[in-house]
Design a protein around this motif. Structure first.
Motif, PDB file in Angstrom:
ATOM      1  N   MET A   1     -70.927  28.934 -11.848  1.00  0.00           N
ATOM      2  CA  MET A   1     -70.841  27.585 -11.281  1.00  0.00           C
ATOM      3  C   MET A   1     -70.600  27.684  -9.778  1.00  0.00           C
ATOM      4  O   MET A   1     -69.725  28.426  -9.332  1.00  0.00           O
ATOM      5  CB  MET A   1     -69.698  26.802 -11.945  1.00  0.00           C
ATOM      6  N   ASP A   2     -71.388  26.942  -9.003  1.00  0.00           N
ATOM      7  CA  ASP A   2     -71.218  26.930  -7.557  1.00  0.00           C
ATOM      8  C   ASP A   2     -69.827  26.415  -7.193  1.00  0.00           C
ATOM      9  O   ASP A   2     -69.355  25.420  -7.737  1.00  0.00           O
ATOM     10  CB  ASP A   2     -72.290  26.033  -6.935  1.00  0.00           C
ATOM     11  N   MET A   3     -69.158  27.105  -6.248  1.00  0.00           N
ATOM     12  CA  MET A   3     -67.783  26.730  -5.922  1.00  0.00           C
ATOM     13  C   MET A   3     -67.705  25.337  -5.298  1.00  0.00           C
ATOM     14  O   MET A   3     -66.719  24.617  -5.508  1.00  0.00           O
ATOM     15  CB  MET A   3     -67.175  27.772  -4.987  1.00  0.00           C
ATOM     16  N   LEU A   4     -68.725  24.945  -4.534  1.00  0.00           N
ATOM     17  CA  LEU A   4     -68.741  23.596  -3.971  1.00  0.00           C
ATOM     18  C   LEU A   4     -68.756  22.562  -5.080  1.00  0.00           C
ATOM     19  O   LEU A   4     -68.057  21.541  -5.004  1.00  0.00           O
ATOM     20  CB  LEU A   4     -69.956  23.412  -3.059  1.00  0.00           C
ATOM     21  N   HIS A   5     -69.534  22.805  -6.137  1.00  0.00           N
ATOM     22  CA  HIS A   5     -69.579  21.893  -7.277  1.00  0.00           C
ATOM     23  C   HIS A   5     -68.200  21.804  -7.927  1.00  0.00           C
ATOM     24  O   HIS A   5     -67.748  20.711  -8.306  1.00  0.00           O
ATOM     25  CB  HIS A   5     -70.614  22.372  -8.307  1.00  0.00           C
ATOM     26  N   ALA A   6     -67.547  22.942  -8.071  1.00  0.00           N
ATOM     27  CA  ALA A   6     -66.221  22.966  -8.692  1.00  0.00           C
ATOM     28  C   ALA A   6     -65.226  22.154  -7.878  1.00  0.00           C
ATOM     29  O   ALA A   6     -64.434  21.384  -8.431  1.00  0.00           O
ATOM     30  CB  ALA A   6     -65.738  24.412  -8.836  1.00  0.00           C
ATOM     31  N   VAL A   7     -65.260  22.305  -6.558  1.00  0.00           N
ATOM     32  CA  VAL A   7     -64.333  21.569  -5.692  1.00  0.00           C
ATOM     33  C   VAL A   7     -64.579  20.069  -5.793  1.00  0.00           C
ATOM     34  O   VAL A   7     -63.645  19.272  -5.977  1.00  0.00           O
ATOM     35  CB  VAL A   7     -64.474  22.047  -4.231  1.00  0.00           C
ATOM     36  N   VAL A   8     -65.832  19.672  -5.681  1.00  0.00           N
ATOM     37  CA  VAL A   8     -66.168  18.244  -5.711  1.00  0.00           C
ATOM     38  C   VAL A   8     -65.787  17.633  -7.055  1.00  0.00           C
ATOM     39  O   VAL A   8     -65.148  16.569  -7.121  1.00  0.00           O
ATOM     40  CB  VAL A   8     -67.668  18.026  -5.422  1.00  0.00           C
ATOM     41  N   LEU A   9     -66.158  18.279  -8.150  1.00  0.00           N
ATOM     42  CA  LEU A   9     -65.904  17.708  -9.472  1.00  0.00           C
ATOM     43  C   LEU A   9     -64.405  17.701  -9.811  1.00  0.00           C
ATOM     44  O   LEU A   9     -63.924  16.781 -10.473  1.00  0.00           O
ATOM     45  CB  LEU A   9     -66.676  18.490 -10.538  1.00  0.00           C
ATOM     46  N   ALA A  10     -63.677  18.697  -9.340  1.00  0.00           N
ATOM     47  CA  ALA A  10     -62.224  18.699  -9.561  1.00  0.00           C
ATOM     48  C   ALA A  10     -61.564  17.546  -8.831  1.00  0.00           C
ATOM     49  O   ALA A  10     -60.686  16.861  -9.376  1.00  0.00           O
ATOM     50  CB  ALA A  10     -61.623  20.031  -9.096  1.00  0.00           C
ATOM     51  N   LEU A  11     -61.985  17.307  -7.591  1.00  0.00           N
ATOM     52  CA  LEU A  11     -61.429  16.183  -6.832  1.00  0.00           C
ATOM     53  C   LEU A  11     -61.841  14.852  -7.457  1.00  0.00           C
ATOM     54  O   LEU A  11     -61.046  13.902  -7.502  1.00  0.00           O
ATOM     55  CB  LEU A  11     -61.898  16.254  -5.373  1.00  0.00           C
ATOM     56  N   VAL A  12     -63.068  14.765  -7.940  1.00  0.00           N
ATOM     57  CA  VAL A  12     -63.525  13.546  -8.617  1.00  0.00           C
ATOM     58  C   VAL A  12     -62.662  13.265  -9.840  1.00  0.00           C
ATOM     59  O   VAL A  12     -62.192  12.136 -10.050  1.00  0.00           O
ATOM     60  CB  VAL A  12     -65.011  13.664  -9.015  1.00  0.00           C
ATOM     61  N   GLN A  13     -62.421  14.278 -10.646  1.00  0.00           N
ATOM     62  CA  GLN A  13     -61.582  14.103 -11.832  1.00  0.00           C
ATOM     63  C   GLN A  13     -60.164  13.702 -11.453  1.00  0.00           C
ATOM     64  O   GLN A  13     -59.588  12.765 -12.008  1.00  0.00           O
ATOM     65  CB  GLN A  13     -61.549  15.400 -12.645  1.00  0.00           C
ATOM     66  N   GLY A  14     -59.579  14.394 -10.493  1.00  0.00           N
ATOM     67  CA  GLY A  14     -58.204  14.107 -10.105  1.00  0.00           C
ATOM     68  C   GLY A  14     -58.022  12.726  -9.515  1.00  0.00           C
ATOM     69  O   GLY A  14     -57.037  12.049  -9.793  1.00  0.00           O
ATOM     70  N   LEU A  15     -58.986  12.284  -8.722  1.00  0.00           N
ATOM     71  CA  LEU A  15     -58.858  10.994  -8.044  1.00  0.00           C
ATOM     72  C   LEU A  15     -59.255   9.812  -8.910  1.00  0.00           C
ATOM     73  O   LEU A  15     -58.898   8.675  -8.614  1.00  0.00           O
ATOM     74  CB  LEU A  15     -59.714  10.995  -6.764  1.00  0.00           C
ATOM     75  N   THR A  16     -60.006  10.056  -9.978  1.00  0.00           N
ATOM     76  CA  THR A  16     -60.473   8.932 -10.800  1.00  0.00           C
ATOM     77  C   THR A  16     -59.796   8.835 -12.160  1.00  0.00           C
ATOM     78  O   THR A  16     -59.897   7.796 -12.817  1.00  0.00           O
ATOM     79  CB  THR A  16     -62.001   9.017 -11.024  1.00  0.00           C
ATOM     80  N   GLU A  17     -59.103   9.887 -12.594  1.00  0.00           N
ATOM     81  CA  GLU A  17     -58.480   9.861 -13.929  1.00  0.00           C
ATOM     82  C   GLU A  17     -57.493   8.710 -14.076  1.00  0.00           C
ATOM     83  O   GLU A  17     -57.412   8.072 -15.124  1.00  0.00           O
ATOM     84  CB  GLU A  17     -57.766  11.191 -14.204  1.00  0.00           C
ATOM     85  N   PHE A  18     -56.728   8.427 -13.027  1.00  0.00           N
ATOM     86  CA  PHE A  18     -55.665   7.437 -13.148  1.00  0.00           C
ATOM     87  C   PHE A  18     -55.958   6.132 -12.411  1.00  0.00           C
ATOM     88  O   PHE A  18     -55.181   5.191 -12.499  1.00  0.00           O
ATOM     89  CB  PHE A  18     -54.341   8.041 -12.672  1.00  0.00           C
ATOM     90  N   LEU A  19     -57.050   6.072 -11.692  1.00  0.00           N
ATOM     91  CA  LEU A  19     -57.486   4.806 -11.103  1.00  0.00           C
ATOM     92  C   LEU A  19     -58.349   4.057 -12.118  1.00  0.00           C
ATOM     93  O   LEU A  19     -59.006   4.682 -12.959  1.00  0.00           O
ATOM     94  CB  LEU A  19     -58.290   5.053  -9.816  1.00  0.00           C
ATOM     95  N   PRO A  20     -58.378   2.732 -12.050  1.00  0.00           N
ATOM     96  CA  PRO A  20     -59.139   1.959 -13.055  1.00  0.00           C
ATOM     97  C   PRO A  20     -60.633   1.913 -12.760  1.00  0.00           C
ATOM     98  O   PRO A  20     -61.250   0.848 -12.703  1.00  0.00           O
ATOM     99  CB  PRO A  20     -58.499   0.567 -12.951  1.00  0.00           C
ATOM    100  N   ILE A  21     -61.240   3.124 -12.581  1.00  0.00           N
ATOM    101  CA  ILE A  21     -62.668   3.167 -12.234  1.00  0.00           C
ATOM    102  C   ILE A  21     -63.440   4.160 -13.093  1.00  0.00           C
ATOM    103  O   ILE A  21     -64.629   4.383 -12.841  1.00  0.00           O
ATOM    104  CB  ILE A  21     -62.862   3.502 -10.745  1.00  0.00           C
ATOM    105  N   SER A  22     -62.822   4.787 -14.081  1.00  0.00           N
ATOM    106  CA  SER A  22     -63.454   5.662 -15.075  1.00  0.00           C
ATOM    107  C   SER A  22     -63.785   7.051 -14.557  1.00  0.00           C
ATOM    108  O   SER A  22     -64.790   7.265 -13.859  1.00  0.00           O
ATOM    109  CB  SER A  22     -64.727   5.038 -15.656  1.00  0.00           C
ATOM    110  N   SER A  23     -62.965   8.015 -14.907  1.00  0.00           N
ATOM    111  CA  SER A  23     -63.225   9.408 -14.537  1.00  0.00           C
ATOM    112  C   SER A  23     -64.414   9.967 -15.310  1.00  0.00           C
ATOM    113  O   SER A  23     -65.226  10.721 -14.756  1.00  0.00           O
ATOM    114  CB  SER A  23     -61.982  10.262 -14.799  1.00  0.00           C
ATOM    115  N   SER A  24     -64.540   9.617 -16.592  1.00  0.00           N
ATOM    116  CA  SER A  24     -65.648  10.151 -17.392  1.00  0.00           C
ATOM    117  C   SER A  24     -66.988   9.715 -16.826  1.00  0.00           C
ATOM    118  O   SER A  24     -67.942  10.495 -16.767  1.00  0.00           O
ATOM    119  CB  SER A  24     -65.518   9.708 -18.854  1.00  0.00           C
ATOM    120  N   ALA A  25     -67.068   8.462 -16.380  1.00  0.00           N
ATOM    121  CA  ALA A  25     -68.312   7.973 -15.785  1.00  0.00           C
ATOM    122  C   ALA A  25     -68.658   8.758 -14.531  1.00  0.00           C
ATOM    123  O   ALA A  25     -69.817   9.151 -14.321  1.00  0.00           O
ATOM    124  CB  ALA A  25     -68.180   6.488 -15.456  1.00  0.00           C
TER     125      ALA A  25
END
Length: 265
Positions: A1-25
């Motif tokens: 897995m490309d490290m840039l992809h890992a960084v972006v997707l980890a931040l996406v998960q962390g920032l959206t899991e608890f906001l009311p905007i859907s992390s899974s989406a």
């Protein structure tokens, strides 16, 4: 897995899991929109573990007090308010667990399309706006009662549908049954502990049955970045909630849904 992809997707998960905007989406849409390969089950397990660690650490004092009181209530049969909150979290998780077992196949295949995500993003964004405007906002999470807990619990089960947002659905339901904004958010975050734990355990079980290679560098990055970003997200969301309300998240959901409809209709 490309490290840039890992960084972006980890931040996406962390920032959206608890906001009311859907992390899974967002985890579904980001690779689709950017033309990336699917991140794989191992990475999903890693970022879920990161966000679970964040919420447990952030609410460690509350969780410790709830656990002690809950155990004491089993002995005395006389629960205090912390024990009642613990029971609310445990019982409030049952519909999600049952729904996940019964409908996992449909959710993971038929309902992962961008058009489904667009529709639920808009629909539940409007529901969040209505709840924030019309909710009484007079109760805290310690004063809920059985029917209010049930309402939030079944709303959480609806969040199995991608785009709904587990935190969005539970905060919406909490506001509708009279919780104030911070109480609705705190109860949503407490509910996330068993919810995320169940998801991580389920995915781990599936991972053990596959021969998918494990990229330990990507997984470590995912755990650390998703955990740190989730912790900061919880902190500042609660800090700013009374000042900004739910309107920014409603607007974001409506804009995101509209963009998806234009792109994929």
């Amino acid at each position: 897995m490309d490290m840039l992809h890992a960084v972006v997707l980890a931040l996406v998960q962390g920032l959206t899991e608890f906001l009311p905007i859907s992390s899974s989406a967002h985890l579904i849409l980001v690779p689709v929109l950017l033309g990336w390969e699917d991140q794989g089950l191992a990475f999903d397990v890693a970022v879920h573990f990161g966000t679970l660690t964040a919420v447990v650490v952030y609410f460690r004092r509350e969780l410790r007090g709830m656990s002690v009181s809950w155990l004491d209530s089993l002995r005395t049969r006389n629960p205090d308010e912390e024990a009642r909150l613990a029971w609310a979290v445990l019982l409030g998780t049952i519909p999600l667990g049952v729904g996940g077992l019964l409908f996992h196949e449909q959710v993971s295949t038929l309902l992962r399309s961008p058009l489904v995500i667009a529709s639920t993003t808009i629909l539940f964004g409007l529901a969040l706006w209505y709840a924030d405007v019309k909710g009484a906002q007079t109760r805290c999470e310690y004063r809920m009662g059985a029917w209010r807990v049930a309402a939030v619990a079944f709303a959480q089960a609806l969040a199995l549908i991608p785009g709904t947002s587990r935190s969005g659905a539970t905060i919406t339901a909490g506001l509708l049954v009279g919780l104030d904004r911070k109480a609705a958010a705190r109860f949503s975050f407490l509910l996330s502990v068993p919810a995320i734990a169940m998801a991580a355990l389920y995915e781990t079980g599936n991972l053990l049955e596959t021969t998918e290679p494990v990229d330990w560098a990507a997984m470590s990055t995912g755990i650390v970045l998703s955990g740190l970003s989730a912790y900061l997200c919880i902190h500042y969301f609660l800090k700013l909630l009374d000042r900004v309300g739910m309107l920014p998240f409603v607007i974001y959901r409506l804009l995101l849904g509209a963009v998806l409809l234009v792109l994929f209709w």
